[in-house]
Design a protein around this motif. Sequence first.
Motif, PDB file in Angstrom:
ATOM      1  N   TRP A  68       0.967  -1.135  -0.054  1.00  0.00           N
ATOM      2  CA  TRP A  68      -0.252   0.058   0.197  1.00  0.00           C
ATOM      3  C   TRP A  68       1.201   1.497  -0.206  1.00  0.00           C
ATOM      4  CZ3 TRP A  68      -2.047  -4.280   2.513  1.00  0.00           C
ATOM      5  CH2 TRP A  68      -3.099  -4.509   2.193  1.00  0.00           C
ATOM      6  N   MET A  69       1.832   1.275   0.843  1.00  0.00           N
ATOM      7  CA  MET A  69       2.983   2.606   0.842  1.00  0.00           C
ATOM      8  C   MET A  69       3.748   2.380  -0.273  1.00  0.00           C
ATOM      9  SD  MET A  69       1.892   3.838   2.965  1.00  0.00           S
ATOM     10  CE  MET A  69       1.916   5.306   3.476  1.00  0.00           C
ATOM     11  N   ASN A  70       3.870   1.949  -1.056  1.00  0.00           N
ATOM     12  CA  ASN A  70       4.843   2.697  -2.570  1.00  0.00           C
ATOM     13  C   ASN A  70       3.868   2.081  -3.750  1.00  0.00           C
ATOM     14  OD1 ASN A  70       3.881  -0.462  -3.528  1.00  0.00           O
ATOM     15  ND2 ASN A  70       5.945  -1.353  -2.897  1.00  0.00           N
ATOM     16  N   GLY A  71       2.692   2.587  -3.571  1.00  0.00           N
ATOM     17  CA  GLY A  71       1.873   3.029  -4.538  1.00  0.00           C
ATOM     18  C   GLY A  71       1.489   1.941  -6.191  1.00  0.00           C
ATOM     19  N   SER A  72       1.524   0.775  -4.946  1.00  0.00           N
ATOM     20  CA  SER A  72       1.387  -0.967  -5.501  1.00  0.00           C
ATOM     21  C   SER A  72      -0.299  -1.011  -5.724  1.00  0.00           C
ATOM     22  CB  SER A  72       1.918  -2.345  -5.475  1.00  0.00           C
ATOM     23  OG  SER A  72       3.086  -1.900  -5.456  1.00  0.00           O
ATOM     24  N   ARG A  73      -0.931  -0.352  -4.701  1.00  0.00           N
ATOM     25  CA  ARG A  73      -2.257  -0.847  -4.535  1.00  0.00           C
ATOM     26  C   ARG A  73      -3.459   0.676  -5.105  1.00  0.00           C
ATOM     27  NH1 ARG A  73      -5.320  -5.384  -1.949  1.00  0.00           N
ATOM     28  NH2 ARG A  73      -3.752  -6.247  -1.439  1.00  0.00           N
ATOM     29  N   GLY A  74      -2.445   1.828  -5.752  1.00  0.00           N
ATOM     30  CA  GLY A  74      -3.038   2.834  -6.170  1.00  0.00           C
ATOM     31  C   GLY A  74      -3.534   3.731  -4.901  1.00  0.00           C
ATOM     32  N   GLY A  75      -4.419   3.974  -5.148  1.00  0.00           N
ATOM     33  CA  GLY A  75      -5.992   5.274  -4.881  1.00  0.00           C
ATOM     34  C   GLY A  75      -5.141   6.450  -3.821  1.00  0.00           C
ATOM     35  N   LEU A  76      -3.000   6.989  -4.751  1.00  0.00           N
ATOM     36  CA  LEU A  76      -3.415   8.046  -4.122  1.00  0.00           C
ATOM     37  C   LEU A  76      -3.256   9.122  -5.602  1.00  0.00           C
ATOM     38  CD1 LEU A  76       0.473   6.824  -3.673  1.00  0.00           C
ATOM     39  CD2 LEU A  76      -1.659   7.104  -2.261  1.00  0.00           C
ATOM     40  N   GLN A  77      -3.867  10.109  -4.905  1.00  0.00           N
ATOM     41  CA  GLN A  77      -5.173  11.413  -5.709  1.00  0.00           C
ATOM     42  C   GLN A  77      -4.282  12.686  -5.737  1.00  0.00           C
ATOM     43  OE1 GLN A  77      -9.311  11.532  -4.370  1.00  0.00           O
ATOM     44  NE2 GLN A  77      -9.134   9.157  -3.499  1.00  0.00           N
ATOM     45  N   THR A  78      -3.724  13.064  -4.994  1.00  0.00           N
ATOM     46  CA  THR A  78      -2.717  14.187  -4.351  1.00  0.00           C
ATOM     47  C   THR A  78      -1.994  14.741  -4.353  1.00  0.00           C
ATOM     48  OG1 THR A  78      -3.642  14.712  -2.365  1.00  0.00           O
ATOM     49  CG2 THR A  78      -5.471  15.210  -4.133  1.00  0.00           C
ATOM     50  N   PRO A  79      -0.746  15.535  -4.548  1.00  0.00           N
ATOM     51  CA  PRO A  79      -0.131  15.710  -4.721  1.00  0.00           C
ATOM     52  C   PRO A  79       0.725  15.536  -2.944  1.00  0.00           C
ATOM     53  CG  PRO A  79      -0.194  17.406  -5.491  1.00  0.00           C
ATOM     54  CD  PRO A  79      -1.792  16.922  -4.960  1.00  0.00           C
ATOM     55  N   MET A  80      -0.438  15.566  -1.239  1.00  0.00           N
ATOM     56  CA  MET A  80       0.077  15.632  -0.518  1.00  0.00           C
ATOM     57  C   MET A  80      -0.161  14.221  -0.599  1.00  0.00           C
ATOM     58  SD  MET A  80       0.246  16.803   2.475  1.00  0.00           S
ATOM     59  CE  MET A  80       0.437  18.026   2.244  1.00  0.00           C
ATOM     60  N   ASP A  81      -0.918  13.428  -1.106  1.00  0.00           N
ATOM     61  CA  ASP A  81      -0.970  12.098  -1.014  1.00  0.00           C
ATOM     62  C   ASP A  81       0.462  11.938  -0.837  1.00  0.00           C
ATOM     63  OD1 ASP A  81      -3.483  12.072  -0.389  1.00  0.00           O
ATOM     64  OD2 ASP A  81      -4.359  11.706  -1.896  1.00  0.00           O
ATOM     65  N   TYR A  82       1.016  11.499  -2.130  1.00  0.00           N
ATOM     66  CA  TYR A  82       2.521  10.922  -2.447  1.00  0.00           C
ATOM     67  C   TYR A  82       3.504  11.846  -1.166  1.00  0.00           C
ATOM     68  CZ  TYR A  82       1.114   9.747  -7.272  1.00  0.00           C
ATOM     69  OH  TYR A  82       0.356   9.375  -8.223  1.00  0.00           O
ATOM     70  N   ILE A  83       3.093  13.013  -1.085  1.00  0.00           N
ATOM     71  CA  ILE A  83       3.837  13.519  -0.059  1.00  0.00           C
ATOM     72  C   ILE A  83       4.000  12.669   0.943  1.00  0.00           C
ATOM     73  CG2 ILE A  83       5.380  15.314   0.888  1.00  0.00           C
ATOM     74  CD1 ILE A  83       4.401  17.233  -0.849  1.00  0.00           C
ATOM     75  N   ILE A  84       3.224  12.167   1.399  1.00  0.00           N
ATOM     76  CA  ILE A  84       3.010  11.550   3.173  1.00  0.00           C
ATOM     77  C   ILE A  84       2.999  10.674   1.945  1.00  0.00           C
ATOM     78  CG2 ILE A  84       1.219  10.503   3.927  1.00  0.00           C
ATOM     79  CD1 ILE A  84      -0.473  13.444   4.392  1.00  0.00           C
ATOM     80  N   ALA A  85       3.120   9.171   1.044  1.00  0.00           N
ATOM     81  CA  ALA A  85       3.599   8.145   0.956  1.00  0.00           C
ATOM     82  C   ALA A  85       5.156   8.150   1.331  1.00  0.00           C
ATOM     83  CB  ALA A  85       2.480   7.323  -0.105  1.00  0.00           C
ATOM     84  N   THR A  86       5.231   9.221   0.309  1.00  0.00           N
ATOM     85  CA  THR A  86       7.122   9.120   0.178  1.00  0.00           C
ATOM     86  C   THR A  86       8.292   9.495   1.322  1.00  0.00           C
ATOM     87  OG1 THR A  86       7.103   9.863  -1.985  1.00  0.00           O
ATOM     88  CG2 THR A  86       9.130  10.076  -0.657  1.00  0.00           C
ATOM     89  N   LYS A  87       6.734   9.923   2.463  1.00  0.00           N
ATOM     90  CA  LYS A  87       7.818  10.149   3.942  1.00  0.00           C
ATOM     91  C   LYS A  87       7.922   8.772   4.841  1.00  0.00           C
ATOM     92  CE  LYS A  87       5.337  11.672   6.898  1.00  0.00           C
ATOM     93  NZ  LYS A  87       4.551  10.417   7.731  1.00  0.00           N
TER      94      LYS A  87
END
Length: 383
Positions: free
Chosen positions: A240-259
């Motif tokens: 989920w956290m590396n994006g393999s499950r999708g679901g990230l919609q906004t720049p902030m979602d990407y930033i939080i997942a990255t962090k």
Amino acid sequence: MKTLNTLYQRGVACTRLFTPEKKMPVYLLQFVTNRCNAACDHCFYWRELNEKVKNELQLPEYEKIARSLGPMLQVTLTGGSPELRTDLPEITEIYSSICKPANITFCMLGHSTNRIVQHMEKILRKMPNQRFTVAISLDGIGEEHDKLRRLDGCFDRVLETFAHLGKMKKHHKNLRLAVGTVVQGLNYQTVADTALWARTHLPIDLLKPILVRGNPLNAESKKDICVETYIDVIDRDRQWMNGSRGGLQTPMDYIIATKENIQRDLISQIAMTKMARHTCAGGRETAVIYPDGNVAGCELRDDVLGNVRDVAYDFKKIWLGAAGDAFRATTGKAEACQGCYHHCFLSPTVFRTPALWPKVMQSAISVYRNNKRQKWQPEAVTA
């Protein structure tokens, strides 16, 4: 004009984040109350719960504090159970309108369903452009959660609360939901399954595994096995956290997942080695304000730097004064700092530490590519 002002203030906050010298904080942990319906085994704040309630800060005081703080990136409203404050929406609006944070998080027990729903309906209606995250605790399934929280019926209430918030999220794109799961010695055999269950059964955007910290109410909740269990939990959640499950919609979602990816690895390393290699954000980027106005540089240390009521709510006098300087001089050296992995004090560290920037870039690219791929394969995101 409002949008430009918000962007400007967040730019100021970002500048603070990357400024190496003494500065005002960008991450606030605001304890709005120490009232709580539970008595959790893992709680490090248990001595203060339900004490001196009449001494809580009031709305006019919050406005003065917020104006003194200025621009922020993150404001976390916690407790106790913050939903027990009837004026929580008003406190939220003060921080949103004055400090313009990129995100406001509520750390909630989830037991007072009706109160939470009423609060969030009002908050979302009045602040449609502010991003919010409601994080609700879940440490076990069914009776196990109730036992760990020492509160009968809490699990059922949590499910009911999530059901309401899940429906709300469909109509409010600025709302995110999270589960905070404490990995402790009393649930280490089941917590990995609990975390996976939360991911697949609840309408959450983020799972927040929290490795038990401080001096908990029940000493048995802090065992060495917890570190291995925490690593198991984050490994299971990596898809989920590396994006393999999708679901990230906004720049902030990407930033939080990255962090989150980097922060989890840092917590694991520190917990295993009992040593932190990077300067803590406590007393620097991250500040703590307790319900009575006491200011601290860390939740896990007993140091009180001052009280906002004693300085006419001028936070700068405390934070940039002698007490703040003395605290910063001991960061990483005090006994409570040894081997500390408190995630709230690692978040700013991830972004302002040059040695971690290659990892930040690598994590960001991975999350972006994996999440983008899921847009073309929606069937892959089903549980």
